[in-house]
Design an enzyme around this catalytic site. Structure first.
Site, PDB file in Angstrom:
ATOM      1  CB  SER A  33      -8.659 -20.796  32.134  1.00 27.13           C
ATOM      2  OG  SER A  33      -8.891 -19.931  31.140  1.00 27.13           O
ATOM      3  NE  ARG A  34     -10.441 -22.903  26.023  1.00 24.12           N
ATOM      4  CZ  ARG A  34     -10.552 -22.614  24.832  1.00 24.12           C
ATOM      5  NH1 ARG A  34     -11.080 -23.164  23.943  1.00 24.12           N
ATOM      6  NH2 ARG A  34     -10.556 -21.230  24.768  1.00 24.12           N
ATOM      7  CG  ASP A  56     -19.016  -7.832  23.342  1.00 19.71           C
ATOM      8  OD1 ASP A  56     -19.256  -8.764  24.108  1.00 19.71           O
ATOM      9  OD2 ASP A  56     -18.093  -7.172  23.763  1.00 19.71           O
ATOM     10  CB  ILE A  70     -13.385  -9.117  31.087  1.00 17.98           C
ATOM     11  CG1 ILE A  70     -13.951  -8.133  31.871  1.00 17.98           C
ATOM     12  CG2 ILE A  70     -13.886 -10.567  31.161  1.00 17.98           C
ATOM     13  CD1 ILE A  70     -13.488  -6.641  31.824  1.00 17.98           C
ATOM     14  CE  LYS A  82     -21.034  -6.992  27.916  1.00 19.55           C
ATOM     15  NZ  LYS A  82     -19.913  -6.698  26.616  1.00 19.55           N
TER      16      LYS A  82
HETATM   17  P1  NAP Z   1     -11.520 -13.359  26.048  1.00 16.16           P
HETATM   18  O1  NAP Z   1     -10.374 -13.061  26.583  1.00 16.16           O
HETATM   19  O2  NAP Z   1     -11.388 -13.440  24.438  1.00 16.16           O
HETATM   20  O3  NAP Z   1     -12.125 -14.859  26.594  1.00 16.16           O
HETATM   21  C1  NAP Z   1     -12.073 -15.165  27.900  1.00 16.16           C
HETATM   22  C2  NAP Z   1     -11.361 -16.632  28.079  1.00 16.16           C
HETATM   23  O4  NAP Z   1     -12.578 -17.471  27.979  1.00 16.16           O
HETATM   24  C3  NAP Z   1     -10.319 -17.037  27.027  1.00 16.16           C
HETATM   25  O5  NAP Z   1      -8.997 -16.374  27.388  1.00 16.16           O
HETATM   26  C4  NAP Z   1     -10.574 -18.349  27.164  1.00 16.16           C
HETATM   27  O6  NAP Z   1      -9.512 -18.945  27.874  1.00 16.16           O
HETATM   28  C5  NAP Z   1     -11.788 -18.686  27.634  1.00 16.16           C
HETATM   29  N1  NAP Z   1     -12.554 -19.363  26.524  1.00 16.16           N
HETATM   30  C6  NAP Z   1     -13.194 -20.519  26.851  1.00 16.16           C
HETATM   31  N2  NAP Z   1     -14.073 -21.046  25.690  1.00 16.16           N
HETATM   32  C7  NAP Z   1     -13.449 -19.933  24.829  1.00 16.16           C
HETATM   33  C8  NAP Z   1     -13.868 -20.018  23.312  1.00 16.16           C
HETATM   34  N3  NAP Z   1     -14.743 -20.909  22.710  1.00 16.16           N
HETATM   35  N4  NAP Z   1     -13.420 -18.972  22.757  1.00 16.16           N
HETATM   36  C9  NAP Z   1     -12.522 -18.034  23.051  1.00 16.16           C
HETATM   37  N5  NAP Z   1     -12.192 -18.166  24.511  1.00 16.16           N
HETATM   38  C10 NAP Z   1     -12.785 -19.060  25.199  1.00 16.16           C
HETATM   39  O7  NAP Z   1     -12.840 -12.505  26.054  1.00 16.16           O
HETATM   40  P2  NAP Z   1     -13.058 -11.323  27.199  1.00 16.16           P
HETATM   41  O8  NAP Z   1     -12.714  -9.960  26.508  1.00 16.16           O
HETATM   42  O9  NAP Z   1     -12.268 -11.781  28.358  1.00 16.16           O
HETATM   43  O10 NAP Z   1     -14.536 -11.291  27.314  1.00 16.16           O
HETATM   44  C11 NAP Z   1     -15.359 -12.231  28.083  1.00 16.16           C
HETATM   45  C12 NAP Z   1     -16.619 -11.912  28.398  1.00 16.16           C
HETATM   46  O11 NAP Z   1     -16.391 -10.630  29.571  1.00 16.16           O
HETATM   47  C13 NAP Z   1     -17.424 -11.484  27.310  1.00 16.16           C
HETATM   48  O12 NAP Z   1     -18.726 -11.867  27.537  1.00 16.16           O
HETATM   49  C14 NAP Z   1     -17.383  -9.886  27.256  1.00 16.16           C
HETATM   50  O13 NAP Z   1     -18.520  -9.414  26.503  1.00 16.16           O
HETATM   51  C15 NAP Z   1     -17.192  -9.677  28.625  1.00 16.16           C
HETATM   52  N6  NAP Z   1     -16.489  -8.235  28.739  1.00 16.16           N
HETATM   53  C16 NAP Z   1     -15.245  -8.092  28.148  1.00 16.16           C
HETATM   54  C17 NAP Z   1     -14.785  -6.861  28.262  1.00 16.16           C
HETATM   55  C18 NAP Z   1     -13.404  -6.374  27.727  1.00 16.16           C
HETATM   56  O14 NAP Z   1     -13.000  -5.269  27.724  1.00 16.16           O
HETATM   57  N7  NAP Z   1     -12.822  -7.317  26.903  1.00 16.16           N
HETATM   58  C19 NAP Z   1     -15.292  -5.782  29.251  1.00 16.16           C
HETATM   59  C20 NAP Z   1     -16.445  -5.946  29.857  1.00 16.16           C
HETATM   60  C21 NAP Z   1     -17.165  -7.447  29.658  1.00 16.16           C
HETATM   61  P3  NAP Z   1      -8.710 -20.535  27.829  1.00 16.16           P
HETATM   62  O15 NAP Z   1      -8.240 -20.558  26.508  1.00 16.16           O
HETATM   63  O16 NAP Z   1      -7.786 -20.436  28.856  1.00 16.16           O
HETATM   64  O17 NAP Z   1      -9.981 -21.364  28.183  1.00 16.16           O
END
Ligand code: NAP
Length: 311
Positions: A35-36, A167, A13, A89
């Site tokens: 970010s890691r 989610d 996101i 969110k």
């Molecule tokens: P994601 O890509 O899986 O995670 C975002 C980043 O968080 C990861 O790339 C990772 O970066 C970091 N991170 C830190 N601790 C982590 C852990 N224990 N497990 C996994 N990642 C970790 O997720 P996302 O889809 O962007 O979603 C993040 C948030 O945005 C959620 O709350 C989701 O509901 C919300 N959101 C997502 C979307 C969508 O379309 N995906 C839409 C609207 C809102 P590093 O490895 O570099 O630390």
């Protein structure tokens, strides 16, 4: 003058929405990331938020884009360091975490913004305004998508605090709580868990509003093909369809709003504009009503176990 902001959690996101929205924002300047693994070309990168906070006292705003179960520690760390905070969110893994953050922000005179991006979809405010004057008979939410397409390989969604099908489902509840003109509460939940996972893959919810309205939601994460992100609403003045995640509204078959274009267009710029307004006003915005309904579904829910889920 624009304010410096740092993004935490450079993943899906952050790349899809936060970085382009900030690039186009006059109110904010992306000054660093924490970010890691993830980085943004040309932007100072730190491996974690603690080191960013220690080395960059010049950055007053932090936007957290990490998964919900790891968000609290960073949010608390940022507030304790005197920074304003914006949360993706859902705002945390539990209600109590977010209450704690809200109290800390208030005590320190900082802004905390718990965002609900779907509330900024193009037709949501039109739906709210129209429903305010209607007698509603039935409202049925159908929020169904293919988890393998929309969340490829994201194992955190299956871990405790990851919410599973809630989610995306909480996006529907964030719209419902924005447009529904009366208080409502959950009365029944049926949750289907894959036998090898800790969060549900499907949920059927029933709500009551004290007026006898038929209020339901069906969330399903195994629908292949086009997603269904719709609300069907029967009123004394006819049938309304709020579709495409809040992007379109039709009333009695007549489209009332122009389609905004590509999915999610406009929602994240609106979130950052709102954050800028909150900072200027010295205010916070932490509405937990969508998450309260999810918590209620977990406390009241009947659990059934289904087939194992594997990517
Ligand atoms: P994601 O890509 O899986 O995670 C975002 C980043 O968080 C990861 O790339 C990772 O970066 C970091 N991170 C830190 N601790 C982590 C852990 N224990 N497990 C996994 N990642 C970790 O997720 P996302 O889809 O962007 O979603 C993040 C948030 O945005 C959620 O709350 C989701 O509901 C919300 N959101 C997502 C979307 C969508 O379309 N995906 C839409 C609207 C809102 P590093 O490895 O570099 O630390």
């Amino acid at each position: 003058m624009s304010k410096k902001i740092a993004l935490v959690g450079i993943g899906k996101i952050a790349r899809d929405q936060h970085i382009p929205s900030l690039a186009a924002s006059a109110a904010f300047e992306l000054a660093a990331t924490a970010s890691r693994h993830g980085t943004v070309e040309g932007i100072d990168a730190y491996p974690d938020l603690a080191s960013l906070l220690a080395e960059r006292p010049d950055i007053p705003c932090i936007s957290l884009c990490t998964p919900p179960h790891v968000r609290y520690d960073d949010a608390r760390r940022a507030l304790e360091a005197g920074r304003h905070v914006m949360l993706e969110k859902p705002p945390g893994a539990t209600l109590s975490e977010v209450h704690d953050l809200a109290a800390l922000a208030e005590a320190k005179g900082l802004t905390l913004f718990a965002t609900w991006h779907s509330r900024h979809a193009p037709a949501v405010s039109a739906a709210r305004d129209w429903l305010a004057n209607q007698t509603i008979r039935r409202l049925e939410i159908r929020w169904k998508e293919d988890v393998r397409h929309w969340h490829p390989g994201q194992d955190w969604i299956w871990e405790p605090g990851g919410l599973g099908v809630f989610d995306p489902g909480i996006n529907a509840l964030s719209i419902l709580t924005a447009i529904y003109p009366h208080p409502l509460h959950l009365t029944r939940a049926d949750l289907r868990f894959p036998e090898n996972r800790d969060t549900p893959v499907a949920a059927d919810l029933t709500f009551a509003d004290g007026r006898g309205t038929d209020l339901r939601a069906a969330f399903d994460w195994l629908k292949e093909g086009s997603p269904e992100w719709d609300m069907h609403i029967d009123t004394d003045a006819g049938y309304a369809l709020l579709s495409e995640g809040g992007a379109r509204l039709s009333i009695n078959g007549v489209e009332t709003s122009a389609h905004a274009g590509p999915e999610l267009e406009g929602e994240y710029p609106a979130l950052y504009a709102r954050f800028a307004d909150l900072l200027a006003a010295g205010a916070s915005d932490v509405d937990l009503s969508p998450m309260r309904h999810v918590a209620d579904a977990f406390t009241l829910g009947r659990r059934t176990t289904g087939a194992a889920f594997n990517w």
